[in-house]
Design a protein around this motif. Structure first.
Motif, PDB file in Angstrom:
ATOM      1  N   LYS A   1       0.859  -1.176   0.000  1.00  0.00           N
ATOM      2  CA  LYS A   1       0.000   0.000   0.000  1.00  0.00           C
ATOM      3  C   LYS A   1       0.900   1.231   0.000  1.00  0.00           C
ATOM      4  N   SER A   2       0.465   2.292  -0.674  1.00  0.00           N
ATOM      5  CA  SER A   2       1.313   3.476  -0.805  1.00  0.00           C
ATOM      6  C   SER A   2       1.763   4.010   0.544  1.00  0.00           C
ATOM      7  N   ARG A   3       0.853   4.009   1.513  1.00  0.00           N
ATOM      8  CA  ARG A   3       1.205   4.497   2.854  1.00  0.00           C
ATOM      9  C   ARG A   3       2.341   3.669   3.445  1.00  0.00           C
TER      10      ARG A   3
ATOM     11  N   ILE B   1      14.213   3.728  -2.473  1.00  0.00           N
ATOM     12  CA  ILE B   1      14.107   5.084  -1.942  1.00  0.00           C
ATOM     13  C   ILE B   1      14.586   5.132  -0.499  1.00  0.00           C
ATOM     14  N   GLY B   2      14.157   4.149   0.298  1.00  0.00           N
ATOM     15  CA  GLY B   2      14.560   4.114   1.701  1.00  0.00           C
ATOM     16  C   GLY B   2      16.062   3.988   1.859  1.00  0.00           C
ATOM     17  N   THR B   3      16.682   3.151   1.027  1.00  0.00           N
ATOM     18  CA  THR B   3      18.137   2.984   1.078  1.00  0.00           C
ATOM     19  C   THR B   3      18.841   4.282   0.698  1.00  0.00           C
ATOM     20  N   SER B   4      18.317   4.970  -0.311  1.00  0.00           N
ATOM     21  CA  SER B   4      18.909   6.232  -0.742  1.00  0.00           C
ATOM     22  C   SER B   4      18.858   7.276   0.368  1.00  0.00           C
ATOM     23  N   TYR B   5      17.683   7.430   0.991  1.00  0.00           N
ATOM     24  CA  TYR B   5      17.563   8.390   2.085  1.00  0.00           C
ATOM     25  C   TYR B   5      18.445   8.005   3.269  1.00  0.00           C
ATOM     26  N   LEU B   6      18.511   6.733   3.569  1.00  0.00           N
ATOM     27  CA  LEU B   6      19.338   6.272   4.678  1.00  0.00           C
ATOM     28  C   LEU B   6      20.811   6.583   4.415  1.00  0.00           C
ATOM     29  N   LEU B   7      21.292   6.242   3.226  1.00  0.00           N
ATOM     30  CA  LEU B   7      22.691   6.491   2.900  1.00  0.00           C
ATOM     31  C   LEU B   7      23.014   7.981   2.901  1.00  0.00           C
ATOM     32  N   SER B   8      22.124   8.789   2.348  1.00  0.00           N
ATOM     33  CA  SER B   8      22.394  10.234   2.307  1.00  0.00           C
ATOM     34  C   SER B   8      22.408  10.826   3.712  1.00  0.00           C
ATOM     35  N   THR B   9      21.529  10.350   4.581  1.00  0.00           N
ATOM     36  CA  THR B   9      21.502  10.848   5.958  1.00  0.00           C
ATOM     37  C   THR B   9      22.763  10.455   6.709  1.00  0.00           C
ATOM     38  N   VAL B  10      23.122   9.183   6.627  1.00  0.00           N
ATOM     39  CA  VAL B  10      24.324   8.698   7.311  1.00  0.00           C
ATOM     40  C   VAL B  10      25.566   9.390   6.771  1.00  0.00           C
ATOM     41  N   THR B  11      25.640   9.564   5.452  1.00  0.00           N
ATOM     42  CA  THR B  11      26.814  10.196   4.852  1.00  0.00           C
ATOM     43  C   THR B  11      26.920  11.657   5.248  1.00  0.00           C
ATOM     44  N   MET B  12      25.788  12.368   5.314  1.00  0.00           N
ATOM     45  CA  MET B  12      25.830  13.760   5.723  1.00  0.00           C
ATOM     46  C   MET B  12      26.343  13.900   7.156  1.00  0.00           C
ATOM     47  N   ILE B  13      25.862  13.007   8.026  1.00  0.00           N
ATOM     48  CA  ILE B  13      26.308  13.039   9.419  1.00  0.00           C
ATOM     49  C   ILE B  13      27.785  12.655   9.512  1.00  0.00           C
ATOM     50  N   TYR B  14      28.200  11.662   8.724  1.00  0.00           N
ATOM     51  CA  TYR B  14      29.593  11.220   8.749  1.00  0.00           C
ATOM     52  C   TYR B  14      30.520  12.306   8.208  1.00  0.00           C
ATOM     53  N   ALA B  15      30.130  12.958   7.115  1.00  0.00           N
ATOM     54  CA  ALA B  15      30.941  14.041   6.564  1.00  0.00           C
ATOM     55  C   ALA B  15      31.078  15.173   7.577  1.00  0.00           C
ATOM     56  N   GLN B  16      30.008  15.433   8.314  1.00  0.00           N
ATOM     57  CA  GLN B  16      30.082  16.464   9.358  1.00  0.00           C
ATOM     58  C   GLN B  16      31.033  16.033  10.462  1.00  0.00           C
TER      59      GLN B  16
ATOM     60  N   HIS C   1      13.267  16.590   9.898  1.00  0.00           N
ATOM     61  CA  HIS C   1      12.839  16.456   8.503  1.00  0.00           C
ATOM     62  C   HIS C   1      12.141  15.117   8.263  1.00  0.00           C
ATOM     63  N   PHE C   2      12.762  14.029   8.702  1.00  0.00           N
ATOM     64  CA  PHE C   2      12.175  12.713   8.423  1.00  0.00           C
ATOM     65  C   PHE C   2      11.037  12.375   9.387  1.00  0.00           C
ATOM     66  N   LEU C   3      11.064  12.935  10.596  1.00  0.00           N
ATOM     67  CA  LEU C   3       9.909  12.771  11.478  1.00  0.00           C
ATOM     68  C   LEU C   3       8.693  13.443  10.865  1.00  0.00           C
ATOM     69  N   LYS C   4       8.885  14.637  10.320  1.00  0.00           N
ATOM     70  CA  LYS C   4       7.781  15.321   9.631  1.00  0.00           C
ATOM     71  C   LYS C   4       7.242  14.463   8.499  1.00  0.00           C
ATOM     72  N   ARG C   5       8.138  13.856   7.716  1.00  0.00           N
ATOM     73  CA  ARG C   5       7.695  13.024   6.608  1.00  0.00           C
ATOM     74  C   ARG C   5       6.890  11.822   7.096  1.00  0.00           C
ATOM     75  N   VAL C   6       7.361  11.179   8.144  1.00  0.00           N
ATOM     76  CA  VAL C   6       6.638  10.021   8.675  1.00  0.00           C
ATOM     77  C   VAL C   6       5.270  10.440   9.194  1.00  0.00           C
TER      78      VAL C   6
ATOM     79  N   LEU D   1       6.346   4.747   4.325  1.00  0.00           N
ATOM     80  CA  LEU D   1       6.949   4.522   5.649  1.00  0.00           C
ATOM     81  C   LEU D   1       8.269   3.768   5.509  1.00  0.00           C
ATOM     82  N   VAL D   2       8.290   2.769   4.626  1.00  0.00           N
ATOM     83  CA  VAL D   2       9.540   2.041   4.367  1.00  0.00           C
ATOM     84  C   VAL D   2      10.595   2.998   3.822  1.00  0.00           C
ATOM     85  N   ALA D   3      10.176   3.974   3.034  1.00  0.00           N
ATOM     86  CA  ALA D   3      11.113   4.917   2.430  1.00  0.00           C
ATOM     87  C   ALA D   3      11.696   5.893   3.448  1.00  0.00           C
ATOM     88  N   TYR D   4      10.889   6.332   4.421  1.00  0.00           N
ATOM     89  CA  TYR D   4      11.320   7.407   5.312  1.00  0.00           C
ATOM     90  C   TYR D   4      11.815   6.951   6.679  1.00  0.00           C
ATOM     91  N   ALA D   5      11.261   5.885   7.212  1.00  0.00           N
ATOM     92  CA  ALA D   5      11.557   5.497   8.592  1.00  0.00           C
ATOM     93  C   ALA D   5      13.037   5.185   8.839  1.00  0.00           C
TER      94      ALA D   5
END
Length: 281
Positions: free
Chosen positions: A73-75, A140-155, A114-119, A79-83
């Motif tokens: 289901k789209s919902r 999509i979920g993997t992409s968001y996860l990797l980008s979030t982790v990478t942004m935090i790691y780069a910081q 940002h992701f809490l708002k999305r959920v 959730l799989v994409a954002y959680a």
């Protein structure tokens, strides 16, 4: 070796990390390519464009035949994409040494918000009428996860480096706040359009109105871009800038595809309404 940050006085000197360097290139190129794909009519399988513009089957059976995989289901798919990204951003505070200093704390907090708002939007705001292939949700979920982790790691890797000559931290917080507020408001307006739309399909869609919908078809994407550049300003790392630029390219393509879709479905669609940027694009 990366060039000196004096070429970009608002960025930290990029770290000697092959992973971060590769992810910067991959994020920018892949998102820009996805934006071009949207312009060409090759849409990801999670929106009305997949069914209408691309000519995919409208029924669950046809979706399975085309996608060859399980449907959610789209919902549930969103959730799989954002959680996962939400969990990663929140968990960064519990990982020793992962969040060093005020800038890193603010960045992780902004990502979590940002992701809490999305959920929460998935659960309580958005209206759904279709399905999403499981593999699309996971991608999509993997992409968001990797980008979030990478942004935090780069910081994390920038901790201890000389601060950029131009400090954008607190202006970035303000830009992020504008982006997330504007995005939520226009998502709310979209949800009100479909609240009484019936059982899905094209019958559930109307020409949006209110807010910046009077000027562009995708103000929610415009504010999403603003929010990502807020991340880049808070972070001031090359990776965050690359991600924001790639996101802008992708959402520009989606906005143009959205405008084309509305023009194809509604003869009365106003020509004055642009795709993404009022009076410009």
């Amino acid at each position: 070796m990366w060039p000196s940050s004096t070429l970009l006085p608002f960025l930290y000197t990029p770290p000697s990390s092959a992973y971060v360097a590769a992810m910067s290139v991959v994020s920018l190129v892949s998102l820009a390519n996805a934006g071009l794909a949207e312009l060409r009519g090759n849409h990801m399988a999670y929106s009305k464009f997949w069914h209408v513009v691309s000519g995919a089957g409208a029924t669950t059976t046809n979706q399975r035949q085309r996608g060859g995989g399980a449907l959610l289901k789209s919902r549930d798919g969103m959730l799989v994409a954002y959680a996962p990204a939400l969990v990663a951003a929140a968990a960064s505070f519990a990982v020793p040494g992962a969040v060093d200093g005020a800038r890193a704390e603010i960045l992780s907090a902004a990502l979590a918000i940002h992701f809490l708002k999305r959920v929460l939007e998935v659960l309580f705001v958005h209206r759904y009428s279709g399905s999403m292939p499981l593999d699309t949700a996971v991608t999509i979920g993997t992409s968001y996860l990797l980008s979030t982790v990478t942004m935090i790691y780069a910081q994390h890797l920038s901790h201890g480096l000389p601060d950029p000559p131009i400090d954008l931290l607190y202006p970035g917080v303000a830009v992020f706040a504008v982006g997330i507020a504007g995005n939520f408001y226009h998502h709310y307006l979209l949800s009100r359009l479909r609240a009484g739309g019936g059982g899905g399909g094209d019958k559930g869609y109307k020409i949006p109105s209110g807010g910046l919908f009077e000027l562009v078809v995708c103000p929610h994407y415009l504010f999403e871009i603003v929010g990502f550049f807020g991340f880049a300003m808070i972070s001031q790392t090359l990776y965050a800038l690359a991600l924001a630029t790639g996101t802008a390219a992708y959402l520009t393509g989606r906005s143009c595809a959205t405008r084309r879709w509305y023009q194809s479905k509604f003869e009365e669609f106003p020509a004055r309404i642009k795709a993404l940027v009022p009076f410009v694009l």
